[in-house]
Design an enzyme around this catalytic site. Sequence first.
Site, PDB file in Angstrom:
ATOM      1  N   CYS A 114       0.807  -1.220   0.000  1.00 20.72           N
ATOM      2  CA  CYS A 114       0.000   0.000   0.000  1.00 20.72           C
ATOM      3  C   CYS A 114       0.842   1.273   0.000  1.00 20.72           C
ATOM      4  CB  CYS A 114      -0.947   0.002   1.199  1.00 20.72           C
ATOM      5  SG  CYS A 114      -2.138  -1.362   1.172  1.00 20.72           S
ATOM      6  N   HIS A 261      -3.605   7.125   1.714  1.00 18.52           N
ATOM      7  CA  HIS A 261      -3.877   5.828   1.107  1.00 18.52           C
ATOM      8  C   HIS A 261      -5.284   5.404   1.500  1.00 18.52           C
ATOM      9  CE1 HIS A 261      -4.031   1.640   0.231  1.00 18.52           C
ATOM     10  NE2 HIS A 261      -3.909   1.274   1.499  1.00 18.52           N
ATOM     11  N   ASN A 291     -10.120  -0.419  -1.617  1.00 14.04           N
ATOM     12  CA  ASN A 291      -8.678  -0.286  -1.410  1.00 14.04           C
ATOM     13  C   ASN A 291      -7.965  -0.891  -2.614  1.00 14.04           C
ATOM     14  OD1 ASN A 291      -5.992  -0.624  -0.681  1.00 14.04           O
ATOM     15  ND2 ASN A 291      -6.415  -1.302   1.395  1.00 14.04           N
TER      16      ASN A 291
END
Length: 334
Positions: A114, A261, A291
Amino acid sequence: MFHSKISGLGFYVPDNVVTNDDLSKIIDTNDEWIQERTGIKERRHIIRGEDTTTSMGVKAAKIAIERSGISNDDIDFIVFATISPDYYFPGPGVALQKELALKTIGALDIRNQCSGFVYALSVADQFIKTGMYKNILVVASEVQSLGLDMTTRGRGVSVIFGDGAGAAVLSRSNDDSAILSTHLHSEGEHAKELAVLAPGMGGRWVTDILADNNPDDESYFPYMNGQFVFKHAVLRFSEVINEGLQANNLKVSDIDMLIPHQANLRISQFIQKTFSLNDDQVFNNIQKYGNTTAASIPIALTEAWEQGKIKKGDTVVLAAFGSGFTWASAIIKW
């Protein structure tokens, strides 16, 4: 010393929209349960044969290059961030080079989950600062949907992730626009708290999985200790944002736009409250994309810019936290 700026942005997501209600037909879950825990309403999943990690990266990259005002021949280097490459090896950087018909330039693959895009941005920034390259294509693309446990057993993870790609062109800059600083961290002690353990040389390798033919083997599906990850994420997000501000003698009030993020809307809201930022200072789009791992920041950054939420002279902060654990931030003068 030279400095770099983002001269072009682009993103691509598949057309296939998967809502929470769609997931509830195959997983014991519901829209309320997912939204309450993650803030996600829908995400995009590829259709096999139509999109891949590389093809989505190519589509995002073409948009970014066009917006940068340069040609493919002006690209000096590629940095590609992903944890879902088309092949176990080689990485997708070389595939992108082929599909864009770029010169035989270097292609570097970044594997930082990520945090991948911010790590990739930092690497590209250093290459430009040293004068080695003038225009670098930074791409982050992920196909997570094909590797998820789409059963009730895996719902804690599988409802979260989506597919997509984002890209940025970093160019040598002579004006005030610049990446001011980047800050990178890791803590491998907690690696297994958010991980896919197989296939891996240190554990179960491909041949082991094939030989066992065990449908109950969960080692090749993502595992996440949700509460543990949340606790560490909000701590590290705060630390790395403050680190970036302090390095540039900036205050929280100087932040024009924070792009976190897109891990979980609850994490973003916690950080927003911690820094007393208003809704116009934080951009979230996890509600419609889920995500997308390394791709989440460039997708959100591009959307925020397209919507006029980022303007010339703004101070933009990027911050990420993810598996590894790794976390990172970038401070940008737009």
